[in-house]
Design a protein around this motif. Structure first.
Motif, PDB file in Angstrom:
ATOM      1  N   HIS A   1      -9.558  88.634 -62.316  1.00 16.32           N
ATOM      2  CA  HIS A   1     -10.820  89.278 -62.685  1.00 16.32           C
ATOM      3  C   HIS A   1     -12.019  88.375 -62.383  1.00 16.32           C
ATOM      4  CE1 HIS A   1     -13.436  92.033 -64.862  1.00 16.32           C
ATOM      5  NE2 HIS A   1     -14.000  90.976 -65.418  1.00 16.32           N
ATOM      6  N   ASP A   2     -11.828  87.083 -62.658  1.00 24.19           N
ATOM      7  CA  ASP A   2     -12.938  86.124 -62.494  1.00 24.19           C
ATOM      8  C   ASP A   2     -13.133  85.676 -61.053  1.00 24.19           C
ATOM      9  OD1 ASP A   2     -13.428  86.229 -65.164  1.00 24.19           O
ATOM     10  OD2 ASP A   2     -12.311  84.408 -65.665  1.00 24.19           O
ATOM     11  N   HIS A   3     -12.229  86.068 -60.151  1.00 28.05           N
ATOM     12  CA  HIS A   3     -12.311  85.587 -58.764  1.00 28.05           C
ATOM     13  C   HIS A   3     -12.309  86.743 -57.769  1.00 28.05           C
ATOM     14  CE1 HIS A   3     -10.961  82.077 -61.061  1.00 28.05           C
ATOM     15  NE2 HIS A   3     -11.528  81.348 -60.123  1.00 28.05           N
ATOM     16  N   GLY A   4     -13.140  87.745 -58.024  1.00 23.14           N
ATOM     17  CA  GLY A   4     -13.219  88.886 -57.113  1.00 23.14           C
ATOM     18  C   GLY A   4     -13.692  88.456 -55.733  1.00 23.14           C
ATOM     19  N   GLU A   5     -13.087  89.023 -54.694  1.00 23.71           N
ATOM     20  CA  GLU A   5     -13.471  88.723 -53.306  1.00 23.71           C
ATOM     21  C   GLU A   5     -13.514  90.031 -52.525  1.00 23.71           C
ATOM     22  OE1 GLU A   5     -11.521  84.460 -52.291  1.00 23.71           O
ATOM     23  OE2 GLU A   5     -10.128  85.918 -53.134  1.00 23.71           O
TER      24      GLU A   5
ATOM     25  N   LYS B   1      -8.825  83.241 -51.892  1.00 21.86           N
ATOM     26  CA  LYS B   1      -8.419  82.607 -53.156  1.00 21.86           C
ATOM     27  C   LYS B   1      -7.430  83.510 -53.882  1.00 21.86           C
ATOM     28  CE  LYS B   1     -12.762  80.231 -53.944  1.00 21.86           C
ATOM     29  NZ  LYS B   1     -14.084  80.624 -54.458  1.00 21.86           N
ATOM     30  N   THR B   2      -7.707  84.809 -53.815  1.00 22.70           N
ATOM     31  CA  THR B   2      -6.821  85.786 -54.461  1.00 22.70           C
ATOM     32  C   THR B   2      -5.420  85.692 -53.852  1.00 22.70           C
ATOM     33  OG1 THR B   2      -8.718  87.237 -54.805  1.00 22.70           O
ATOM     34  CG2 THR B   2      -6.549  88.262 -54.954  1.00 22.70           C
ATOM     35  N   THR B   3      -5.342  85.657 -52.518  1.00 23.96           N
ATOM     36  CA  THR B   3      -4.040  85.569 -51.844  1.00 23.96           C
ATOM     37  C   THR B   3      -3.333  84.266 -52.221  1.00 23.96           C
ATOM     38  OG1 THR B   3      -4.899  86.882 -50.003  1.00 23.96           O
ATOM     39  CG2 THR B   3      -2.883  85.641 -49.583  1.00 23.96           C
ATOM     40  N   ALA B   4      -4.105  83.161 -52.293  1.00 23.58           N
ATOM     41  CA  ALA B   4      -3.506  81.870 -52.661  1.00 23.58           C
ATOM     42  C   ALA B   4      -2.955  81.934 -54.086  1.00 23.58           C
ATOM     43  CB  ALA B   4      -4.543  80.756 -52.527  1.00 23.58           C
TER      44      ALA B   4
ATOM     45  N   MET C   1      -3.183  94.309 -59.518  1.00 19.60           N
ATOM     46  CA  MET C   1      -2.453  93.101 -59.095  1.00 19.60           C
ATOM     47  C   MET C   1      -1.646  92.518 -60.250  1.00 19.60           C
ATOM     48  SD  MET C   1      -4.997  90.993 -56.573  1.00 19.60           S
ATOM     49  CE  MET C   1      -6.592  91.328 -57.319  1.00 19.60           C
ATOM     50  N   ALA C   2      -2.268  92.478 -61.453  1.00 19.93           N
ATOM     51  CA  ALA C   2      -1.563  91.922 -62.622  1.00 19.93           C
ATOM     52  C   ALA C   2      -0.309  92.753 -62.903  1.00 19.93           C
ATOM     53  CB  ALA C   2      -2.491  91.903 -63.832  1.00 19.93           C
ATOM     54  N   ILE C   3      -0.422  94.067 -62.716  1.00 18.33           N
ATOM     55  CA  ILE C   3       0.728  94.961 -62.961  1.00 18.33           C
ATOM     56  C   ILE C   3       1.836  94.699 -61.942  1.00 18.33           C
ATOM     57  CG2 ILE C   3       1.448  97.396 -62.724  1.00 18.33           C
ATOM     58  CD1 ILE C   3      -1.216  98.112 -64.227  1.00 18.33           C
ATOM     59  N   VAL C   4       1.490  94.570 -60.682  1.00 21.55           N
ATOM     60  CA  VAL C   4       2.533  94.374 -59.660  1.00 21.55           C
ATOM     61  C   VAL C   4       3.170  92.984 -59.804  1.00 21.55           C
ATOM     62  CG1 VAL C   4       3.025  94.335 -57.183  1.00 21.55           C
ATOM     63  CG2 VAL C   4       1.569  96.131 -58.127  1.00 21.55           C
ATOM     64  N   LEU C   5       2.388  91.983 -60.201  1.00 23.58           N
ATOM     65  CA  LEU C   5       2.992  90.672 -60.510  1.00 23.58           C
ATOM     66  C   LEU C   5       3.971  90.802 -61.683  1.00 23.58           C
ATOM     67  CD1 LEU C   5      -0.015  88.164 -60.187  1.00 23.58           C
ATOM     68  CD2 LEU C   5       2.009  88.282 -58.704  1.00 23.58           C
ATOM     69  N   ALA C   6       3.615  91.627 -62.676  1.00 22.11           N
ATOM     70  CA  ALA C   6       4.496  91.827 -63.831  1.00 22.11           C
ATOM     71  C   ALA C   6       5.791  92.515 -63.397  1.00 22.11           C
ATOM     72  CB  ALA C   6       3.790  92.659 -64.897  1.00 22.11           C
TER      73      ALA C   6
END
Ligand SMILES: [Zn+2]
Length: 370
Positions: free
Chosen positions: A20-24, A31-34, A96-101
């Protein structure tokens, strides 16, 4: 069969907060991909990056069927409270948080996964260009199923409710140049006025009719021409926006819009297509929708399942089915008390809905092969 799905809630919220804090913006999600790569490394999940492009594809399990799950990863450049920034005002941070979960769950419970799960972290949904780049990258195998999701505004889907398909419309935008012939304003008969040509064309757009009860529209959204008040303008540009509920209706709408443009090309008037954006309509799959319906009721109960709400929105998710790389596809429309609306900086939603969303997506994978 209903079962308890245990999640690592604090980790899911840590992922959400960081993302959320690093929107691109589209194709700049480095950064998101990293971060996604780091999290997948921590879980021991293999993944592949794209050549010269942000995003990645993670793989769990093996064999068939091949089940895909797609999250978009980009955010929007906007001004909020007087400051320009890049904000996740479309909720892709929660996706993204959901798919990581989901990845974390199937790492811990591999016996529940039959076949292969491909998690697609797709760049550039907002510009409707990421999905096709992912497809063209050649890094995605043919998918038997593909699931996606999007958080929905409260006006469409309430909290603790979800829809088993987001019935997005097909949208097309054309950017067009009109060329004419200049002359003195007092001698219009010697010129070819692009404003006259555009007016005639716009009337033709407005008269386009399709034989259907479903909603559709053809709307001129931009027009620029003329530099001087006493000269017939010989150059103009316009944009026209087409919307239809199905891809078949869109084809017909486009045929009629092109015919209208052809019909005003005469004498010194020339029309050139400069570019277009396209987003296909959702292609309903009974199999995928039934899986998602069961996933919704198993997590939210029967009261949580609602009829799909028609919206004028679009999503490049539908390219995966439209281009034939995925067979049975659907998107979960997740209610989460989202206000005041998508793409509005400062929008908020109930964070606990992320956990419901994760459970439904986990269920959808499990139910696909049950
Ligand atoms: Zn979005």
């Amino acid at each position: 069969m209903q079962k308890t799905i245990t999640l690592d809630d604090p980790q899911i919220f840590r992922d959400f907060d960081w993302l959320h804090d690093h929107g691109e913006t589209a194709f700049n999600e480095t950064k998101t991909t990293a971060y996604l790569a780091k999290r997948l490394d921590e879980m021991g999940v293999p993944y592949e990056r794209f050549d010269g492009m942000t995003g990645l594809i993670a793989t769990l399990g093996s064999g068939s069927p091949i089940i895909g799950m797609r999250t978009d990863i980009d955010a929007l450049k906007q001004t909020y409270q007087g400051k320009e920034g890049v904000f996740h005002s479309c909720g892709h941070d929660s996706h993204m948080a959901i798919v990581l979960a989901v990845a974390q769950y199937y790492v811990k419970n591999p016996q529940e996964l039959t076949g292969t799960l491909k998690l697609i972290f797709q760049p550039a949904e907002e510009t409707v260009t990421g999905a096709e780049k992912v497809i063209k990258s050649g890094k995605l195998p043919h998918l038997n199923y593909l699931y996606g999701l999007h958080v929905c505004p409260e006006s469409e889907v309430k909290a603790k409710q979800a829809e088993p398909i987001i019935p997005d419309a097909a949208t097309r935008t054309y950017w067009v140049t009109i060329k004419g012939k200049t002359s003195h304003a007092g001698k219009p008969e010697l010129g070819a006025n692009v404003i006259d040509a555009f007016s005639e064309l716009n009337e033709k757009f407005r008269r386009i009719k399709l034989e259907t009860d479903l909603p559709y529209s053809v709307t001129s959204t931009m027009f620029h021409a003329g530099k001087s008040s006493n000269i017939i303008p010989d150059y103009g540009t316009f944009a026209v926006d087409l919307r239809a509920r199905t891809n078949g209706l869109m084809d017909e709408l486009q045929r009629q819009a092109f015919a209208a443009m052809d019909s005003v090309q005469q004498g010194d008037i020339q029309i050139n297509l400069d570019g277009n954006d396209f987003s296909p309509a959702a292609i309903p799959s009974e199999k995928a929708i039934n899986v998602m319906k069961t996933a919704i009721t198993s997590v939210l109960g029967q009261a949580g399942l609602i009829e799909p709400v028609v919206t004028p929105g679009g999503d490049d998710f539908h390219f995966y089915a439209y281009d034939g790389i995925a067979d049975e596809t659907t998107m979960l429309g997740l209610g989460c008390n989202l206000n005041p609306g998508l793409h509005i900086p400062g929008m908020t939603f109930d964070r606990d809905s992320i956990l419901d969303g994760a459970r439904m997506m986990i269920e959808a994978v499990r139910l696909t092969t049950e």
